[in-house]
Design a protein around this motif. Structure first.
Motif, short mmCIF file in Angstrom:
data_model
loop_
_atom_site.label_atom_id
_atom_site.label_comp_id
_atom_site.label_asym_id
_atom_site.label_seq_id
_atom_site.Cartn_x
_atom_site.Cartn_y
_atom_site.Cartn_z
N SER A 125 47.48 44.34 35.57
CA SER A 125 48.26 43.63 34.55
C SER A 125 48.03 44.27 33.19
O SER A 125 47.15 45.11 33.00
CB SER A 125 47.86 42.16 34.52
N ALA A 127 46.86 42.80 30.58
CA ALA A 127 45.55 42.39 30.08
C ALA A 127 44.45 43.28 30.66
O ALA A 127 43.52 43.69 29.95
CB ALA A 127 45.29 40.93 30.44
N ALA A 128 44.54 43.58 31.95
CA ALA A 128 43.54 44.46 32.57
C ALA A 128 43.60 45.86 32.00
O ALA A 128 42.55 46.49 31.76
CB ALA A 128 43.74 44.49 34.09
N ARG A 153 38.61 37.59 28.09
CA ARG A 153 39.60 37.28 29.13
C ARG A 153 40.16 38.54 29.75
O ARG A 153 40.41 38.60 30.96
CB ARG A 153 40.72 36.43 28.53
N ASP A 154 40.35 39.59 28.96
CA ASP A 154 40.89 40.84 29.49
C ASP A 154 39.91 41.50 30.46
O ASP A 154 40.31 42.06 31.49
CB ASP A 154 41.23 41.80 28.35
N GLU A 157 40.01 39.70 33.68
CA GLU A 157 41.25 40.03 34.39
C GLU A 157 41.15 41.39 35.07
O GLU A 157 41.66 41.58 36.19
CB GLU A 157 42.42 40.02 33.41
N ARG A 160 39.21 40.84 38.22
CA ARG A 160 40.04 40.19 39.24
C ARG A 160 40.99 41.20 39.89
O ARG A 160 41.21 41.16 41.10
CB ARG A 160 40.85 39.05 38.60
N TRP A 161 41.56 42.08 39.07
CA TRP A 161 42.45 43.11 39.63
C TRP A 161 41.70 44.01 40.60
O TRP A 161 42.20 44.35 41.69
CB TRP A 161 43.03 43.95 38.50
N PRO A 200 41.15 35.30 41.41
CA PRO A 200 42.52 35.82 41.56
C PRO A 200 43.24 35.12 42.69
O PRO A 200 42.64 34.71 43.70
CB PRO A 200 42.28 37.31 41.87
#
Length: 537
Positions: A125, A127-128, A153-154, A157, A160-161, A200
């Motif tokens: 994403s 953000a990632a 938060r990034d 993320e 999670r990715w 995720p």
């Protein structure tokens, strides 16, 4: 001696027919994993629950030497044999809480990134993608307009990715293990906790962690924890297979009902092999006794390794010890004694507790000299900023340490790692206070004032208002009756009062700060203070 008539030590008459004593069989090293069947079964239960679109967290809690890492390695080996995708990460080898060190290793292994190039970020994403350059390549941009919360938060993320990417390419389950979570940097701990708090979608994995008792991991109560105790004396007696085990273990339970620590058993066996008698009843004393028996050159090499960390190269070790010391021979002695472990071109201490005991026994002047040499080594190797700041602080290089510690604190604030910022600023304030007597800085009071104000702000952000007020009041005494420094300290005191819900006191401080700023001609500061007062009103 079977045919002797009298004792060779005391002269007492022996029985007429004496028997040949049975030969004792010492335990083989490394010791096998025993007494942990229930713990392995508990981890297997957590592994069975993972997958099918759910992320399960589990923690193994135990004091140093309880065998957390050994248990984790045993379980991960079994999972890998079953076809699971296993990734194990841990704290940085510098013992400096380097930012994003375990998260970087986790993302690269989970997503299969070889060099961290952006061409492998498919499916990530926005953000990632904002966080990955800083995590993987260490690119810190002070002009980044994101708030610390957005940065955090990034990073979560991005993790999670990576977990989702790992599940797509895994044949079995995905297991992410974090060893010694209590020694990991705050930003990485937050990323692991955030990934568990908001997992995720449609991704499953098992996230394991080991840490010491009393540590707050930030994980919710939904993720179970298991406390790892010592081994019962009968199990240890069967393990070491020595004569009269009950008499020996009577002195070596190291905690009574908690049982015998596996690390203590290992050092007890080594102590016995080395010919030691009357073993110390506690683990730290046992290690210290074994260290006293080392050759002086081996002891100096071990001290250099303890200062450098767990990724010390041969060249770096040679730089820290006298030229007359044979480093290779010393390393061979240390390896045989179980004090160090050797990897691909690097050497490290065999256990963090061993490193702490070694450092505790180094004289202050010698340790300061070793850290000063480590600063030069890590500058040539372009080591992380946190590692260079730590060694500069311990070497008492005032000017260099203050510059580096301030950068560490600012970067920690930017990534929402308040504890790391507080620690760096405390060290900077301690160094600045020390320079008042030493006189190596041109204006040590100015340095005390700057670090006191920044530390007060960081403590306020952490919610520690009592310590913040104490530090800021000391800074207010150092600041003159006028000037921008006094106005900024008053502003910080106003924020402390507001955090304590003392609105009248906060307004009084901010009004005084506005007046001081006006008298000093600091128009920009005065405008900022007025804006703050209006917002509070």
């Amino acid at each position: 001696v079977p045919m002797a008539k009298f004792c060779g030590e005391c002269g007492a008459r022996l029985p007429t027919r004496s028997l040949v004593p049975a030969a004792e069989t010492e335990a083989q090293l490394p010791l096998p994993l025993v007494g942990r069947d229930d713990d392995v079964a508990w981890l297997e239960d957590r592994r069975e629950q993972a997958g099918n679109g759910s992320i399960i967290g589990a923690r193994v809690v135990g004091e140093p030497g309880a065998g957390k890492t050994r248990l984790l390695d045993e379980f991960l080996g079994l999972a890998q044999v079953d076809g699971d995708l296993v990734v194990k990460v841990g704290p940085d080898p510098y013992y400096a809480e380097v930012a994003y060190f375990p998260v970087k290793a986790a993302i690269r292994a989970l997503a299969g990134l070889e060099d961290g190039a952006s061409k492998g970020w498919n499916g990530a994403s926005e953000a990632a993608k904002r966080a990955l350059p800083e995590i993987l390549k260490g690119k810190f941009d002070a002009r980044d307009s994101r708030s610390p919360e957005e940065r955090r938060r990034d990073v979560a993320e991005a993790l999670r990715w990576a977990l989702g990417a790992a599940e797509k390419r895994a044949d079995g389950k995905v297991i992410l293990a974090i060893d010694d979570l209590h020694r990991v940097d705050g930003a990485s701990r937050a990323a692991f906790a955030d990934a568990l708090g908001e997992p995720p979608k449609e991704s499953g994995a098992l996230i394991l962690a080991t840490h010491a008792p009393g540590f707050e991991a930030g994980w919710s109560s939904d993720h179970a924890a298991r406390v790892l105790g010592g081994l019962p004396p009968p199990t240890v007696a069967r393990l070491i297979k020595a004569g009269h085990p009950g008499e020996r273990l009577h002195l070596t339970t190291d905690g009574g009902a908690r049982g015998v620590l596996p690390l203590y058993v290992e050092h007890l066996v080594r102590f016995s092999i080395e010919g030691g008698v009357d073993p110390a009843p506690r683990l730290a004393d046992m290690i210290a006794d074994r260290l006293d028996g080392l050759d002086p050159s081996a002891r100096r090499v071990l001290q250099a390794i303890a200062v450098l960390g767990d990724a010390a190269s041969m060249e770096a070790i040679s730089h820290l010890v006298p030229e007359s010391d044979d480093v290779l021979a010393a390393l061979e002695e240390l390896k045989e004694g179980g004090f160090v472990v050797r990897g691909e071109g690097v050497v490290g201490s065999s256990h963090p507790l061993l490193r702490e005991i070694v450092l505790g026994g180094v004289p202050a002047a010698v340790r300061r000299e070793l850290h000063a040499k480590a600063v030069a080594v890590y500058e040539d190797e372009a080591a992380p900023l946190e590692a260079r700041a730590l060694h500069s602080f311990h070497s008492q290089d005032a000017f260099g340490a203050l510059l580096l510690l301030e950068q560490v604190a600012d970067r920690a604030q930017a990534r929402d790692d308040v504890p790391a910022s507080v620690l760096a600023l405390r060290r900077g304030l301690e160094m600045a206070r020390r320079e008042i007597a030493r006189g190596e800085l041109d204006d040590p009071l100015r340095a005390v004032l700057i670090f006191s104000r920044k530390l007060g702000d960081a403590l306020t952000q952490a919610g520690n208002f009592s310590d913040a007020e104490g530090v800021l009041r000391e800074a207010l005494d150092i600041a003159g009756p006028s000037g921008t420094d006094r106005a900024r300290v008053l502003e910080s005191l106003a924020r402390v009062a507001r955090g304590r819900k003392r609105d009248d006191e906060a307004v009084a401080y901010i009004d005084e700060a506005i007046q001081v700023a006006r008298q000093s001609g600091a128009n920009d500061l005065m405008s900022s203070l007025r804006t703050t007062r209006q917002a509070w009103a």
